[in-house]
Design a protein around this motif. Structure first.
Motif, mmCIF file in Angstrom:
data_model
loop_
_atom_site.group_PDB
_atom_site.id
_atom_site.type_symbol
_atom_site.label_atom_id
_atom_site.label_comp_id
_atom_site.label_asym_id
_atom_site.label_seq_id
_atom_site.Cartn_x
_atom_site.Cartn_y
_atom_site.Cartn_z
ATOM 1 N N VAL A 1 0.866 -1.186 0.000
ATOM 2 C CA VAL A 1 0.000 0.000 0.000
ATOM 3 C C VAL A 1 0.897 1.229 0.000
ATOM 4 O O VAL A 1 1.830 1.332 0.800
ATOM 5 C CB VAL A 1 -0.950 0.032 1.212
ATOM 6 N N MET A 2 0.618 2.147 -0.916
ATOM 7 C CA MET A 2 1.371 3.410 -0.978
ATOM 8 C C MET A 2 0.429 4.553 -0.632
ATOM 9 O O MET A 2 -0.551 4.782 -1.347
ATOM 10 C CB MET A 2 1.975 3.614 -2.366
ATOM 11 N N ARG A 3 0.710 5.259 0.469
ATOM 12 C CA ARG A 3 -0.072 6.439 0.860
ATOM 13 C C ARG A 3 0.518 7.658 0.154
ATOM 14 O O ARG A 3 1.731 7.901 0.232
ATOM 15 C CB ARG A 3 -0.015 6.594 2.390
ATOM 16 N N VAL A 4 -0.323 8.405 -0.543
ATOM 17 C CA VAL A 4 0.131 9.564 -1.313
ATOM 18 C C VAL A 4 0.006 10.811 -0.451
ATOM 19 O O VAL A 4 -1.093 11.158 0.005
ATOM 20 C CB VAL A 4 -0.710 9.748 -2.599
ATOM 21 N N LEU A 5 1.124 11.486 -0.209
ATOM 22 C CA LEU A 5 1.118 12.751 0.529
ATOM 23 C C LEU A 5 1.542 13.844 -0.443
ATOM 24 O O LEU A 5 2.734 14.050 -0.684
ATOM 25 C CB LEU A 5 2.073 12.687 1.730
ATOM 26 N N ASP A 6 0.552 14.490 -1.038
ATOM 27 C CA ASP A 6 0.805 15.501 -2.065
ATOM 28 C C ASP A 6 0.520 16.875 -1.472
ATOM 29 O O ASP A 6 -0.620 17.256 -1.259
ATOM 30 C CB ASP A 6 -0.101 15.242 -3.275
ATOM 31 N N ARG A 7 1.589 17.631 -1.196
ATOM 32 C CA ARG A 7 1.428 18.911 -0.528
ATOM 33 C C ARG A 7 0.701 19.940 -1.377
ATOM 34 O O ARG A 7 0.151 20.906 -0.867
ATOM 35 C CB ARG A 7 2.793 19.472 -0.133
ATOM 36 N N SER A 8 0.688 19.755 -2.711
ATOM 37 C CA SER A 8 0.013 20.730 -3.569
ATOM 38 C C SER A 8 -1.500 20.595 -3.462
ATOM 39 O O SER A 8 -2.246 21.500 -3.799
ATOM 40 C CB SER A 8 0.426 20.541 -5.031
ATOM 41 N N VAL A 9 -1.986 19.426 -2.998
ATOM 42 C CA VAL A 9 -3.427 19.192 -2.885
ATOM 43 C C VAL A 9 -3.949 19.769 -1.575
ATOM 44 O O VAL A 9 -5.038 20.319 -1.503
ATOM 45 C CB VAL A 9 -3.741 17.672 -2.974
ATOM 46 N N VAL A 10 -3.151 19.627 -0.507
ATOM 47 C CA VAL A 10 -3.591 20.055 0.815
ATOM 48 C C VAL A 10 -3.189 21.507 1.042
ATOM 49 O O VAL A 10 -2.020 21.860 0.953
ATOM 50 C CB VAL A 10 -2.971 19.156 1.911
ATOM 51 N N LYS A 11 -4.165 22.345 1.320
ATOM 52 C CA LYS A 11 -3.887 23.748 1.630
ATOM 53 C C LYS A 11 -4.009 23.907 3.139
ATOM 54 O O LYS A 11 -5.088 23.739 3.695
ATOM 55 C CB LYS A 11 -4.886 24.645 0.902
ATOM 56 N N LEU A 12 -2.902 24.182 3.805
ATOM 57 C CA LEU A 12 -2.897 24.253 5.266
ATOM 58 C C LEU A 12 -3.367 25.628 5.713
ATOM 59 O O LEU A 12 -2.590 26.498 6.117
ATOM 60 C CB LEU A 12 -1.495 23.939 5.804
ATOM 61 N N ASP A 13 -4.686 25.827 5.620
ATOM 62 C CA ASP A 13 -5.293 27.106 5.944
ATOM 63 C C ASP A 13 -6.665 26.820 6.543
ATOM 64 O O ASP A 13 -7.485 26.129 5.922
ATOM 65 C CB ASP A 13 -5.404 27.940 4.660
ATOM 66 N N LEU A 14 -6.921 27.326 7.750
ATOM 67 C CA LEU A 14 -8.212 27.064 8.399
ATOM 68 C C LEU A 14 -9.386 27.566 7.570
ATOM 69 O O LEU A 14 -10.475 26.997 7.618
ATOM 70 C CB LEU A 14 -8.248 27.721 9.791
ATOM 71 N N GLU A 15 -9.165 28.618 6.768
ATOM 72 C CA GLU A 15 -10.241 29.123 5.907
ATOM 73 C C GLU A 15 -10.634 28.084 4.857
ATOM 74 O O GLU A 15 -11.755 28.100 4.356
ATOM 75 C CB GLU A 15 -9.791 30.415 5.203
ATOM 76 N N ALA A 16 -9.673 27.185 4.517
ATOM 77 C CA ALA A 16 -9.894 26.264 3.399
ATOM 78 C C ALA A 16 -10.381 24.884 3.821
ATOM 79 O O ALA A 16 -10.687 24.053 2.968
ATOM 80 C CB ALA A 16 -8.597 26.121 2.590
ATOM 81 N N VAL A 17 -10.455 24.603 5.152
ATOM 82 C CA VAL A 17 -10.815 23.233 5.555
ATOM 83 C C VAL A 17 -12.308 22.959 5.483
ATOM 84 O O VAL A 17 -12.735 21.810 5.564
ATOM 85 C CB VAL A 17 -10.282 22.866 6.970
ATOM 86 N N GLY A 18 -13.128 24.012 5.341
ATOM 87 C CA GLY A 18 -14.561 23.791 5.101
ATOM 88 C C GLY A 18 -15.461 23.958 6.300
ATOM 89 O O GLY A 18 -16.616 23.532 6.283
ATOM 90 N N MET A 19 -14.980 24.594 7.383
ATOM 91 C CA MET A 19 -15.852 24.839 8.539
ATOM 92 C C MET A 19 -16.849 25.951 8.210
ATOM 93 O O MET A 19 -16.554 26.848 7.419
ATOM 94 C CB MET A 19 -15.024 25.281 9.757
ATOM 95 N N THR A 20 -18.025 25.898 8.861
ATOM 96 C CA THR A 20 -18.976 27.000 8.726
ATOM 97 C C THR A 20 -18.394 28.219 9.437
ATOM 98 O O THR A 20 -17.546 28.076 10.330
ATOM 99 C CB THR A 20 -20.328 26.635 9.372
ATOM 100 N N PRO A 21 -18.822 29.427 9.077
ATOM 101 C CA PRO A 21 -18.262 30.629 9.719
ATOM 102 C C PRO A 21 -18.385 30.604 11.239
ATOM 103 O O PRO A 21 -17.464 31.034 11.951
ATOM 104 C CB PRO A 21 -19.098 31.768 9.113
ATOM 105 N N GLU A 22 -19.514 30.064 11.763
ATOM 106 C CA GLU A 22 -19.713 30.034 13.217
ATOM 107 C C GLU A 22 -18.714 29.077 13.883
ATOM 108 O O GLU A 22 -18.091 29.414 14.896
ATOM 109 C CB GLU A 22 -21.142 29.598 13.561
ATOM 110 N N THR A 23 -18.567 27.867 13.300
ATOM 111 C CA THR A 23 -17.635 26.880 13.851
ATOM 112 C C THR A 23 -16.203 27.403 13.775
ATOM 113 O O THR A 23 -15.423 27.260 14.724
ATOM 114 C CB THR A 23 -17.754 25.544 13.098
#
Length: 570
Positions: free
Chosen positions: A286-308
């Motif tokens: 099994v090969m786990r793919v860790l592609d940094r270009s896919v993951v944007k390390l930004d809380l705005e981008a993780v998909g939480m609602t504005p209240e959360t």
């Protein structure tokens, strides 16, 4: 190597005047990241022939016109369609072990290095216009070679069959094994599988030997899809090739092994974590793919609602305490925690993480890998970290009572501690901590908030349509026809964009339980998970299922996905 500036070359060749160069330089300031030659072409100051002449001079390469060249099929066979499309290259010739490719971005010298690593041949670049490259890709790869075609060629490869005879009989010759793993057909098949998986933003690649077949499955958007299976007798060659790439012991076939393959694809780094497991019919990989270009390390981008998001930001900014993120493997916990750390990553604070393994490196954060084989466990590492004067600590996972105890002590001594747990939702994490032996009074003294999360697949925007849900599904969600009055549900029909699945990409569901005095009092008197959940809801907590239903009503995901990924509250 020092290159002459493209603007200087354009002026020297009298393609543009010095005044036009000044205008171009001013325009380039307004278009950060865009190349001067492309800007000149877009402003109609030069044509594409003049641009490739200038680029060829700048890079010391030959300029070619692809319209006048006929490329033999045996040369095209050196580069698969996904690779040609990804790098925007066209193979032109292969002589004396050197592959010559036409490229429209000659400044990206790493392309030639990456091709050399993938193909195993020396590569040389020549310059062609973007229009010529696109036309050649459409002309030569319109009936693109597929995985099926490569597998067909492999089955008919006489040399490969001969080399595999020893492997089939169980007489493994290490020299032959290395030759087998390095053979062009095996390289070609594995390269194509990896490129297709990374192109489809897959998270894992599975190579599984069974009694009568060798399966290749790709996990994308959290679901496994089977590819055309290679012939069973190729299992040995493919797994050996992967082990060679990961620097593993190809002679050891009885013990599990872990390794890592570092690739650069399209100019960005991709890490492949390799796990080899001996099974009854061969080695499963099994090969786990860790592609940094896919993951944007930004809380705005993780998909939480504005209240959360607002509440979560308020919690992580506190000076001390424990913030737990919970959910199953692959639910995006690490991405959420990394995004939180990126937001807190300030020069005035010391941030240390201890992880197994380190998935993404972040500048300014001290990251420590766990290695239980030498006694460097989470608990031991955490003890040492506390002597490093940290302000914020990330513990990859609280797995045992010892780690839980040290995390609590770290919090009590003025540190903010982030960690993960494996539980179904936020309220049940309290029970999990109790089961680990953390006294209720310490839970209330240290835990500031618990965030539960799941990832559900997004409906493909190209083939979305309205649908009427079945009564069985509604019953499973405990919804009546009155509850959904005026609500609409959607699904994806399936198209080329989403490979017929109806889904493309994923979105997060979040359940944030922020502790207050009432919840702490309930924890002290050992209230049940259900009681904690109801009290948290009364304070505004949105459960995973409610968050999922809201997305279903908005047409973001399907009701089936909500049922599959969320737990029905008791």
């Amino acid at each position: 190597m020092a290159f002459k500036r493209i603007g200087q070359i354009l002026v020297e060749r009298k393609f543009i005047s010095r005044e036009q160069l000044e205008t171009l330089l001013e325009e380039q300031k307004k278009r950060p990241g865009e190349l001067l030659g492309r800007i000149a072409e877009s402003m109609n100051l030069i044509n594409d022939e003049q641009l490739i002449e200038a680029l060829a001079e700048q890079m010391g390469m030959q300029a070619v016109s692809l319209g006048e060249i006929t490329i033999p099929p045996d040369v095209l066979a050196y580069v698969t369609e996904p690779m040609a499309q990804l790098y925007r290259i066209v193979p032109l010739s292969f002589r004396d072990g050197v592959l010559t490719v036409a490229m429209c971005d000659p400044q990206k010298l790493q392309i030639l290095d990456e091709l050399r690593n993938f193909l195993g041949y020396e590569t040389r670049g020549v310059v062609a216009s973007e229009r010529d490259i696109v036309a050649a890709l459409n002309r030569y790869y319109s009936t693109a070679e597929s995985v099926e075609d490569i597998i067909g060629d492999l089955e008919n490869d006489a040399e490969l069959k001969e080399a595999l005879e020893g492997a089939r009989s169980g007489a493994y010759d290490l020299t032959k094994s290395e030759e087998l793993a390095d053979s062009a057909p095996v390289r070609k098949l594995l390269n194509m599988i990896m490129l297709l998986a990374i192109k489809d933003r897959a998270s894992d690649m599975h190579f599984e030997p069974f009694e009568d077949e060798f399966k290749v499955r790709i996990k994308a958007d959290g679901v496994l899809f089977e590819m055309v299976p290679p012939p069973k007798h190729l299992a040995f060659a493919i797994t050996t090739r992967i082990k060679v790439m990961a620097n593993l012991d190809i002679a050891e076939r009885r013990l599990p092994q872990d390794g890592r393959i570092e690739l650069t694809i399209g100019g960005h780094p991709v890490d492949l974590r390799v796990s080899v497991l001996p099974t009854m019919f061969g080695e499963s990989v099994v090969m786990r793919v860790l592609d940094r270009s896919v993951v944007k390390l930004d809380l705005e981008a993780v998909g939480m609602t504005p209240e959360t998001l607002r509440d979560f930001r308020e919690v992580i900014a506190r000076p001390n305490g424990i913030v737990l993120v919970t959910g199953p493997t692959g639910s995006g916990k690490t991405t959420t925690l990394y995004s939180a750390l990126s937001e807190l990553n300030d020069i005035a604070d010391k941030l240390i993480t201890t992880e197994d393994p380190i998935e993404y490196d972040i500048d300014g954060i001290t990251q420590v890998p766990i290695d239980a084989s030498i006694g460097n466990t989470f608990a031991n590492c955490l003890r040492a970290i506390l002597r490093q004067d940290p302000d914020v600590i990330l513990v990859g996972e609280i797995r045992d009572p010892e780690t839980a105890e040290i995390a609590v002590q770290a919090s009590l001594t003025g540190h903010m501690v982030f960690s993960t747990l494996h539980t179904n939702d936020a309220p049940s994490s309290v029970t999990r901590l109790r089961d680990m032996g953390v006294p209720p009074f310490l839970i209330t003294a240290t835990v500031e908030a618990i965030l539960a999360q799941r990832l559900v697949r997004r409906i493909c925007s190209k083939c979305i349509q309205e649908v009427k849900p079945s009564m069985d599904l509604l019953a499973e969600l405990q919804l009546t026809p009155d509850d959904i009055l005026g609500k609409k549900f959607y699904r994806g029909v399936g198209c080329d964009t989403c490979n017929g699945t109806g889904y493309k990409g994923r979105v997060g569901l979040y359940e944030l339980m922020v502790f207050n005095d009432d919840l702490r009092e309930m924890v002290i008197r050992n209230a049940s998970t259900e009681e904690l959940r109801e009290k948290a809801r009364s304070y505004g907590m949105v459960t995973l299922r409610d968050a999922g239903l809201e997305y279903a009503f908005q047409g973001v995901t399907t009701i089936d996905e909500v049922v599959r990924e969320t737990v029905l509250e008791a």
